[in-house]
Design a protein around this motif. Structure first.
Motif, mmCIF file in Angstrom:
data_model
loop_
_atom_site.group_PDB
_atom_site.id
_atom_site.type_symbol
_atom_site.label_atom_id
_atom_site.label_comp_id
_atom_site.label_asym_id
_atom_site.label_seq_id
_atom_site.Cartn_x
_atom_site.Cartn_y
_atom_site.Cartn_z
ATOM 1 N N UNK A 1 17.120 -0.882 -174.299
ATOM 2 C CA UNK A 1 18.152 -0.986 -175.325
ATOM 3 C C UNK A 1 17.598 -0.648 -176.695
ATOM 4 N N UNK A 2 18.508 -0.173 -177.541
ATOM 5 C CA UNK A 2 18.211 0.049 -178.955
ATOM 6 C C UNK A 2 19.176 -0.798 -179.776
ATOM 7 N N UNK A 3 18.612 -1.533 -180.760
ATOM 8 C CA UNK A 3 19.407 -2.393 -181.634
ATOM 9 C C UNK A 3 19.408 -1.782 -183.027
ATOM 10 N N UNK A 4 20.596 -1.457 -183.545
ATOM 11 C CA UNK A 4 20.709 -0.881 -184.884
ATOM 12 C C UNK A 4 21.596 -1.770 -185.742
ATOM 13 N N UNK A 5 21.367 -1.685 -187.094
ATOM 14 C CA UNK A 5 22.074 -2.566 -188.021
ATOM 15 C C UNK A 5 22.867 -1.754 -189.032
#
Length: 703
Positions: A579-583
């Protein structure tokens, strides 16, 4: 997907504070990288089962090859030699019907109705497949009443061909006779008459008036008109069209029983190019008596074959010798044991030969080849049905055998909920639109998510061992933990109802019943992960509107803070994926300083995370501002200028939401006393001010 067994590291620099909370709850630090601990995801496995008739055994078993990945093995065992039941999409059948005098009008009507019912069943589930039908009748002779016609779409024409079968059928015989049915053409000679009347001498004697042929090179003469008209010369050819039998003389069949003529026509029809390539061919022959006529020679005609009288009321050797015979016949000094063996020729063309004996109990003690009619037919037929008085059930049984063969020994295996069929390169992909056109032994319908396995045509079988043939197939599947509605540790069936259809033989005879048996389906489970962390802002500025989006391929999930929340929580994260978590930052915060993070979820646990150890904090947007100093040039002059040498401009940084002040103060410069109480001084600015300059004016005091 990223290899979940391989850790990776990234270096991130942040002035942040983070608390990471997992399920199970973990506190402090990045989760240590390392080999994930594998968990058994198989809840229940398949097992061997035997059908109630004891003729089929089957099993479906599953083996885990990684997280969410499995191999399913299908195994079927049978003592039936199912490869003798091979069928194709297209089919062709010759109906050979008895039109002898022993068939009463009621018998003929019943036979025709039964034949029509047979054809209706034959085409019922044909789809877009070809269903060629030809109809042959036999009495003392054999005649084709219907040449090859596709009944799938032309049922009326086929029924008309069946209705044309009759006792004492008519045919053409003698010079120029043609018994071809339907519209056809012949190339035929064109003749002309060149006779002309003339007067004068002919040769040495005077004949007076006479006819003389003027055709070049011809010296024919005639003394009367009738002779002259009969003298013609061929001058060419022409193509003539006919709509049915023609020429010769109309002749009525004698009503004997020439089974050989019927089978010879069927055999010749099977050689026609139109059907020769079809793999699924049949001959269905119905008779109510023993053969009493036969055929001389080996005629290849497909329309009509004349017969020769044999026993008349009983079967003589010649009447069955070329069909099936185990006796010796003397021909000169030679002893011939077998004739043409027509059934073998039919079978050698890839056709199955079915026979129906109608009212065979009425044949009082008459034998063929020393056998009863039923025993004799069974000696050479693929399968023989003794119909008794019920011709309907006899032909229906054969129709069911033919139709059911296409559906028998097919294993249908639909994928279960949350189960994806793997790459499986050896399995052909089809759709609802193309499935019928595919002759692949193993195919997967992408419209219905169903594996279809045709055991009849699978050459990879093994055996027989102990009388059992074994069929085995292994394919890969994936548990889709990303699918909507998936729940953790719930037992999901690897497949929906998995069924195998089959047919059985009894005493060497294939039975018409189509059976079905279901395989026990294994179940599997999967996992979901959770992620929770604190989100901190700067200078207590609200974080409402801050959004975090978690993505893995096409799967995504977003959490947005509101109501003063400072905790970000993700639940239901599909396990077995990276997974990739972006803000996306809230208003007033600097998006350029927002980082992205990566991690894996392995058997429900977060692994290989790049989220920093001490939290996620954003920096506010900031701007530069300037402080300018302006001094009066003299007492009460009202003019101001900057003294950049002694008092250069000052600078600073203002952040979102802040206000900057420059308080008035008094300075003494070169003997002059200054204060900052001058109108026009800018002593206060905010982050969103139109101008970010503090401009201070200093008035010169009276000396």
């Amino acid at each position: 997907m990223k290899n979940l067994n391989t850790p990776w590291k990234r270096t991130l620099s942040f002035f942040l504070a983070v608390v990471m909370v997992l399920t199970p709850v973990l506190t402090g630090g990045i989760i240590a990288a390392g080999e994930p601990t594998g968990k058994n995801q198989i809840v229940s496995n398949g097992e061997w089962q035997t059908t109630a008739d004891g003729k089929v055994q089957h099993a479906k078993t599953i083996e885990q090859t990684g997280e969410n990945t499995f191999e399913i093995t299908l195994t079927a065992k049978t003592k039936e030699d199912v490869q003798t039941q091979v069928v194709s999409k297209d089919a062709a059948v010759v109906l050979v019907l008895d039109a002898s005098n022993s068939m009463s009008s009621t018998d003929m009507a019943n036979a025709k109705t039964a034949a029509k019912n047979f054809v209706a069943e034959f085409v019922k589930e044909a789809g877009d497949g070809l269903r060629y039908v030809a109809v042959v009748e036999f009495g003392s002779n054999g005649k084709t009443t219907l040449y090859w016609t596709d009944a799938n779409g032309n049922l009326t024409a086929v029924n008309n061909g069946i209705d044309a079968v009759q006792n004492g059928f008519a045919y053409r015989s003698g010079n120029g006779a043609c018994n071809t049915t339907g519209t056809h053409t012949h190339e035929e000679a064109v003749y002309e008459n060149f006779m002309e009347w003339t007067d004068g001498y002919l040769g040495d004697g005077y004949l007076g008036g006479h006819y003389q042929c003027t055709y070049e090179g011809c010296d024919y003469t005639a003394q009367n008109d009738k002779q002259a008209k009969k003298h013609n010369h061929q001058t060419g050819t022409t193509i003539n069209t006919y709509t049915g039998p023609h020429g010769g003389e109309r002749t009525t069949d004698g009503g004997g029983t020439n089974i050989e003529a019927g089978l010879r026509l069927a055999n010749n029809l099977l050689s026609e190019t139109l059907v020769s390539a079809i793999g699924n061919k049949y001959v269905v022959m119905m008779t109510d008596g023993v053969p009493t006529y036969h055929v001389d020679g080996q005629p290849s005609d497909v329309n009509f074959i004349s017969g020769s009288r044999g026993g008349g009321n009983e079967a003589e050797h010649d009447d069955y010798h070329d069909i099936y015979c185990t006796q010796t016949r003397n021909v000169g000094n030679n002893h011939v044991r077998h004739g043409d063996n027509l059934p073998k020729q039919i079978k050698d063309k890839g056709a199955k030969l079915y026979t129906v004996s109608y009212k065979s109990s009425d044949i009082n003690g008459k034998t063929v080849n020393g056998q009863s009619i039923d025993a004799w037919l069974s000696s050479f037929a693929t399968q023989s049905i003794a119909a008794g008085d019920d011709i309907f059930s006899g032909l229906q049984s054969i129709a069911q055998i033919i139709v059911n063969q296409a559906q028998a020994w097919i294993l249908t295996d639909p994928m279960g909920d949350y189960i994806d069929f793997g790459a499986n390169a050896s399995v052909a992909r089809v759709t609802n639109a193309t499935a019928a056109d595919s002759d692949a032994v193993r195919k997967f319908n992408t419209d219905t998510d169903t594996l279809i396995w045709d055991l009849k045509n699978d050459i990879s079988r093994t055996g027989p061992v102990g009388g059992w043939y074994t069929y085995t197939m292994t394919y890969s599947v994936t548990l889709d933990t990303k699918a909507e509605g998936f729940t953790a540790e719930t037992a999901y069936a690897a497949n929906k109802t998995t069924s195998l259809t089959y047919m059985l033989t009894v005493n060497g005879q294939l039975q018409p019943t189509l059976y079905s048996t279901n395989l026990k389906v294994p179940t599997v489970k999967g996992y979901l992960g959770s992620l929770s962390f604190a989100k901190l802002g700067e200078n207590s500025v609200s974080l409402d509107g801050t959004a975090f989006t978690l993505t893995s391929g096409s799967w995504s999930k977003t959490v947005t803070l509101s109501g003063g929340e400072t905790q970000v929580s993700f639940t239901g994260i599909p396990s077995g994926h990276s997974f990739t978590l972006t803000e996306t930052v809230a208003a007033g915060y600097d998006q350029s300083q927002a980082a992205s993070y990566t991690f894996d979820v392995v058997y429900g646990e977060v692994k290989n995370s790049t989220v920093p150890a001490n939290g996620v904090e954003n920096k506010l947007l900031q701007k530069n501002f300037t402080v300018e100093h302006w001094f009066e040039t003299g007492y009460n002059t009202g003019a101001y200028e900057q003294n950049l040498t002694s008092y250069p401009d000052e600078g600073g940084v203002i952040k979102y939401g802040e206000t900057k002040l420059a308080a008035p103060y008094v300075k003494t410069v070169e003997g002059f006393a200054y204060d900052a109480s001058v109108a026009g001084s800018v002593t206060e600015i905010a982050f969103d001010s139109a101008s970010l300059t503090l401009k201070l004016y200093y008035r010169a005091n009276q000396p």
